[in-house]
Design a protein around this motif. Structure first.
Motif, mmCIF file in Angstrom:
data_model
loop_
_atom_site.group_PDB
_atom_site.id
_atom_site.type_symbol
_atom_site.label_atom_id
_atom_site.label_comp_id
_atom_site.label_asym_id
_atom_site.label_seq_id
_atom_site.Cartn_x
_atom_site.Cartn_y
_atom_site.Cartn_z
ATOM 1 N N ALA A 37 35.885 46.987 48.493
ATOM 2 C CA ALA A 37 36.275 45.897 49.430
ATOM 3 C C ALA A 37 36.258 44.571 48.610
ATOM 4 C CB ALA A 37 35.054 45.915 50.356
ATOM 5 N N ALA A 38 35.293 44.418 47.764
ATOM 6 C CA ALA A 38 35.385 43.184 47.046
ATOM 7 C C ALA A 38 36.854 43.007 46.236
ATOM 8 C CB ALA A 38 34.297 43.082 45.799
ATOM 9 N N LEU A 39 37.166 44.166 45.720
ATOM 10 C CA LEU A 39 38.472 43.980 44.947
ATOM 11 C C LEU A 39 39.931 43.983 45.881
ATOM 12 C CD1 LEU A 39 37.515 46.320 41.993
ATOM 13 C CD2 LEU A 39 37.762 44.091 41.988
ATOM 14 N N ASN A 40 39.769 44.901 46.966
ATOM 15 C CA ASN A 40 40.850 45.054 47.618
ATOM 16 C C ASN A 40 40.910 43.965 48.957
ATOM 17 O OD1 ASN A 40 41.974 46.854 45.864
ATOM 18 N ND2 ASN A 40 40.909 48.546 46.787
ATOM 19 N N SER A 41 39.831 43.662 49.419
ATOM 20 C CA SER A 41 39.786 42.734 50.741
ATOM 21 C C SER A 41 39.479 41.413 50.389
ATOM 22 C CB SER A 41 38.891 43.317 51.548
ATOM 23 O OG SER A 41 39.449 44.602 51.879
ATOM 24 N N ILE A 42 38.741 40.895 49.548
ATOM 25 C CA ILE A 42 38.300 39.776 49.092
ATOM 26 C C ILE A 42 39.053 38.935 47.928
ATOM 27 C CG2 ILE A 42 36.474 38.181 48.826
ATOM 28 C CD1 ILE A 42 35.923 39.600 51.359
ATOM 29 N N GLU A 43 39.134 39.747 46.912
ATOM 30 C CA GLU A 43 39.441 39.077 45.783
ATOM 31 C C GLU A 43 41.047 38.854 45.854
ATOM 32 O OE1 GLU A 43 39.447 39.875 40.978
ATOM 33 O OE2 GLU A 43 39.875 41.488 41.948
ATOM 34 N N ILE A 44 41.689 39.694 46.405
ATOM 35 C CA ILE A 44 43.256 39.514 46.511
ATOM 36 C C ILE A 44 43.678 38.231 47.172
ATOM 37 C CG2 ILE A 44 43.557 40.811 48.529
ATOM 38 C CD1 ILE A 44 46.001 42.098 46.994
ATOM 39 N N LEU A 45 42.924 37.608 48.015
ATOM 40 C CA LEU A 45 42.923 36.369 48.755
ATOM 41 C C LEU A 45 42.498 35.351 48.026
ATOM 42 C CD1 LEU A 45 42.284 37.581 52.366
ATOM 43 C CD2 LEU A 45 44.505 37.126 51.698
ATOM 44 N N ILE A 46 41.327 35.452 47.389
ATOM 45 C CA ILE A 46 40.781 34.387 46.420
ATOM 46 C C ILE A 46 41.718 34.016 45.359
ATOM 47 C CG2 ILE A 46 38.705 33.792 45.160
ATOM 48 C CD1 ILE A 46 36.908 35.227 47.063
ATOM 49 N N GLN A 47 42.089 35.147 44.748
ATOM 50 C CA GLN A 47 42.965 35.038 43.602
ATOM 51 C C GLN A 47 44.205 34.141 43.905
ATOM 52 O OE1 GLN A 47 42.030 34.948 40.722
ATOM 53 N NE2 GLN A 47 41.447 37.002 39.640
ATOM 54 N N PRO A 67 47.508 25.973 52.876
ATOM 55 C CA PRO A 67 46.840 26.155 53.971
ATOM 56 C C PRO A 67 46.684 27.636 54.768
ATOM 57 C CG PRO A 67 48.254 24.266 54.017
ATOM 58 C CD PRO A 67 48.654 25.089 52.764
ATOM 59 N N GLY A 68 47.813 28.336 54.656
ATOM 60 C CA GLY A 68 47.753 29.603 55.184
ATOM 61 C C GLY A 68 46.631 30.586 54.297
ATOM 62 N N VAL A 69 46.675 30.485 52.958
ATOM 63 C CA VAL A 69 45.934 31.332 52.263
ATOM 64 C C VAL A 69 44.465 30.930 52.277
ATOM 65 C CG1 VAL A 69 45.478 31.868 49.610
ATOM 66 C CG2 VAL A 69 47.728 31.740 50.185
ATOM 67 N N GLU A 70 44.334 29.468 52.222
ATOM 68 C CA GLU A 70 42.874 29.113 52.517
ATOM 69 C C GLU A 70 42.268 29.802 53.852
ATOM 70 O OE1 GLU A 70 40.267 24.855 52.357
ATOM 71 O OE2 GLU A 70 42.397 25.046 52.881
ATOM 72 N N GLU A 71 43.087 29.731 55.068
ATOM 73 C CA GLU A 71 42.708 30.203 56.248
ATOM 74 C C GLU A 71 42.463 31.653 56.104
ATOM 75 O OE1 GLU A 71 41.443 29.967 59.787
ATOM 76 O OE2 GLU A 71 41.937 28.058 58.822
ATOM 77 N N ALA A 72 43.273 32.331 55.382
ATOM 78 C CA ALA A 72 43.016 33.880 55.017
ATOM 79 C C ALA A 72 41.832 33.922 54.500
ATOM 80 C CB ALA A 72 44.235 34.514 54.566
ATOM 81 N N VAL A 73 41.465 33.320 53.266
ATOM 82 C CA VAL A 73 40.218 33.504 52.548
ATOM 83 C C VAL A 73 39.049 33.185 53.464
ATOM 84 C CG1 VAL A 73 38.777 32.332 50.863
ATOM 85 C CG2 VAL A 73 41.205 32.766 50.387
ATOM 86 N N LYS A 74 39.110 31.868 54.257
ATOM 87 C CA LYS A 74 38.137 31.638 55.111
ATOM 88 C C LYS A 74 37.793 32.630 56.088
ATOM 89 C CE LYS A 74 38.389 26.532 54.987
ATOM 90 N NZ LYS A 74 38.577 25.207 55.638
ATOM 91 N N MET A 101 30.782 41.924 44.241
ATOM 92 C CA MET A 101 31.221 40.932 45.412
ATOM 93 C C MET A 101 31.148 39.586 44.714
ATOM 94 S SD MET A 101 32.564 40.490 48.411
ATOM 95 C CE MET A 101 32.392 42.253 48.955
ATOM 96 N N THR A 102 29.755 39.492 43.981
ATOM 97 C CA THR A 102 29.575 38.248 43.436
ATOM 98 C C THR A 102 30.639 37.667 42.397
ATOM 99 O OG1 THR A 102 27.167 38.554 43.858
ATOM 100 C CG2 THR A 102 27.476 36.973 42.112
ATOM 101 N N THR A 103 30.895 38.684 41.535
ATOM 102 C CA THR A 103 31.932 38.572 40.381
ATOM 103 C C THR A 103 33.068 37.797 41.129
ATOM 104 O OG1 THR A 103 31.040 40.135 39.228
ATOM 105 C CG2 THR A 103 33.051 39.412 38.488
ATOM 106 N N VAL A 104 33.759 38.573 42.215
ATOM 107 C CA VAL A 104 34.723 38.170 42.965
ATOM 108 C C VAL A 104 34.695 36.778 43.457
ATOM 109 C CG1 VAL A 104 36.207 38.526 45.077
ATOM 110 C CG2 VAL A 104 35.582 40.246 43.457
ATOM 111 N N LEU A 105 33.569 36.641 44.088
ATOM 112 C CA LEU A 105 33.171 35.218 44.742
ATOM 113 C C LEU A 105 33.095 34.100 43.854
ATOM 114 C CD1 LEU A 105 30.745 36.205 47.559
ATOM 115 C CD2 LEU A 105 33.176 35.347 47.824
ATOM 116 N N ARG A 106 32.792 34.510 42.463
ATOM 117 C CA ARG A 106 32.632 33.469 41.617
ATOM 118 C C ARG A 106 34.271 32.552 41.170
ATOM 119 N NH1 ARG A 106 30.523 34.603 36.011
ATOM 120 N NH2 ARG A 106 30.800 32.704 35.867
#
Length: 151
Positions: A37-47, A67-74, A101-106
């Motif tokens: 989940a960290a790699l495929n749901s969170i990191e992909i947007l944060i990157q 703005p669209g990417v930021e909204e998706a991350v939020k 998850m912590t590594t991705v959030l960094r």
């Protein structure tokens, strides 16, 4: 005997640390699920956000896309905060899922939420994410710039 490199990696991790990859099948599956989940749901947007801010600052398409990417991350971070609730960890105890998850959030450390990268455990991560959701988008990002704006 494990056949794939992923299975070998999981076997090695399991043999070295039941903390990161628990011994019970259900707990182990939940830890691996959080890593994915960290790699495929969170990191992909944060990157995507990091790429726009760090490599394409000032480009017309980036100004339109951010703005669209930021909204998706939020949105994803709000879902993570909702899951965490009052939990200290993603599951009952610290696992490889929390570490990933912590590594991705960094990756968000380039944003105004720089404190997020220092919040390792669930409850602190949840508070940081909630705080980040209320911060307006950062101004121009100057990689390598000092506090006076000079490189």
């Amino acid at each position: 005997m494990p056949s794939s490199s992923r299975e070998r990696s999981c076997s090695t991790l399991r043999a070295r640390s039941e903390t990161l990859l628990p011994a019970t099948e259900a707990s182990r599956a939940r830890a691996i699920t959080w890593v994915l989940a960290a790699l495929n749901s969170i990191e992909i947007l944060i990157q995507q956000l990091a790429e726009i801010d760090l490599f394409h600052e000032g480009e017309a398409w980036a100004k339109l896309r951010r703005p669209g990417v930021e909204e998706a991350v939020k949105h994803r971070l709000a879902e993570l905060v909702a899951w965490l609730g009052n939990r200290e960890y993603l599951e009952g105890s610290f696992t490889a899922g929390d570490l990933m998850m912590t590594t991705v959030l960094r990756v968000l450390r380039h944003t105004e939420a720089a404190g997020l990268s220092h919040r390792v455990r669930g409850q602190r991560v949840a508070a940081s994410i909630t705080e980040w959701l209320t911060i307006p988008p950062p101004g121009p990002c100057r990689v390598g710039a000092g506090s006076d704006g000079n490189t």
